[in-house]
Motif scaffolding. Structure first.
Motif, PDB file in Angstrom:
ATOM      1  N   SER A  32     -10.130   5.671  16.483  1.00  0.00           N
ATOM      2  CA  SER A  32      -8.222   5.483  16.699  1.00  0.00           C
ATOM      3  C   SER A  32      -7.545   4.607  16.125  1.00  0.00           C
ATOM      4  O   SER A  32      -6.479   4.006  16.130  1.00  0.00           O
ATOM      5  N   ALA A  34      -6.185   4.048  13.091  1.00  0.00           N
ATOM      6  CA  ALA A  34      -4.863   4.193  12.099  1.00  0.00           C
ATOM      7  C   ALA A  34      -3.991   5.981  12.773  1.00  0.00           C
ATOM      8  O   ALA A  34      -3.262   6.215  11.755  1.00  0.00           O
ATOM      9  N   GLY A  35      -4.782   6.271  13.655  1.00  0.00           N
ATOM     10  CA  GLY A  35      -3.523   7.168  14.074  1.00  0.00           C
ATOM     11  C   GLY A  35      -4.840   8.378  13.456  1.00  0.00           C
ATOM     12  O   GLY A  35      -5.069   8.659  12.809  1.00  0.00           O
ATOM     13  N   LEU A  36      -3.419   9.432  14.377  1.00  0.00           N
ATOM     14  CA  LEU A  36      -3.848  11.504  13.576  1.00  0.00           C
ATOM     15  C   LEU A  36      -4.029  11.075  12.551  1.00  0.00           C
ATOM     16  O   LEU A  36      -4.768  11.343  11.183  1.00  0.00           O
ATOM     17  N   ARG A  37      -2.569  10.577  11.903  1.00  0.00           N
ATOM     18  CA  ARG A  37      -2.345  10.936  10.398  1.00  0.00           C
ATOM     19  C   ARG A  37      -3.223  10.145   9.147  1.00  0.00           C
ATOM     20  O   ARG A  37      -4.033  10.164   8.368  1.00  0.00           O
ATOM     21  N   ARG A  39      -6.345   8.722  10.234  1.00  0.00           N
ATOM     22  CA  ARG A  39      -8.058   9.516   9.937  1.00  0.00           C
ATOM     23  C   ARG A  39      -7.629  10.474   9.290  1.00  0.00           C
ATOM     24  O   ARG A  39      -8.391  11.212   8.520  1.00  0.00           O
TER      25      ARG A  39
END
Length: 122
Positions: A32, A34-37, A39
Motif C-alpha cells: 500500500s 504507492a496507493g491504489l493508482r 499499485r
C-alpha cells in the motif's frame, strides 16, 4: 537444469534492466506504499517487464521459470521480515510495549497511540 544455467549466463544488459524493473515494480504492486493508482501502474510495469524479460530469454520458458523463482524469492523475503518483526514485537512499524497503567497486564499499548497519551497524562 543445465538449460537454465545456460540461459542465466546468456543474459544481456536489457534483460538485467527488465529483471530489475520487475523486482522493483512487483513488490510495489502488492503493498500500500504507492496507493491504489500507484499499485495499478506498478502492476502494469511489473507485467510489462516480466513479458519483456521472458520474450528476450532464449527459450522463453526459461525466462518464465526465472521470474517464478524471483516471485518465490520475494515471498520468502517478505515471510522472513514478517517473522522477524513478529519475534521483535513490532506492531505497525512501531515498537510495542506493555505499560503498568494499562488495566490488562497482557495488553500492548503503542507508544504514540491516543490511549498511550491518555495513560501518561492521567
Amino acid at each position: 537444469m543445465n538449460e537454465l544455467d545456460t540461459s542465466l549466463h546468456a543474459i544481456g544488459p536489457e534483460q538485467f534492466v527488465l529483471a530489475f524493473a520487475f523486482l522493483i515494480s512487483y513488490p510495489l504492486s502488492l503493498s500500500s506504499f504507492a496507493g491504489l493508482r500507484g499499485r495499478r501502474w506498478a502492476g502494469l510495469g511489473a507485467f510489462a517487464a516480466a513479458a519483456g524479460f521472458a520474450a528476450l530469454t532464449d527459450p522463453w520458458m526459461n525466462g518464465v521459470l526465472l521470474l517464478a523463482v524471483a516471485v518465490v524469492g520475494v515471498g520468502l523475503f517478505v515471510a522472513a521480515v514478517w517473522a522477524m518483526s513478529a519475534m521483535l514485537g513490532l506492531v505497525e512499524g512501531r515498537m510495542a510495549r506493555t505499560t503498568d497503567v494499562a488495566s490488562d497486564a497482557d495488553e500492548r499499548v503503542v507508544p504514540d497511540s491516543p490511549r498511550a497519551v491518555v495513560a501518561r497524562s492521567g
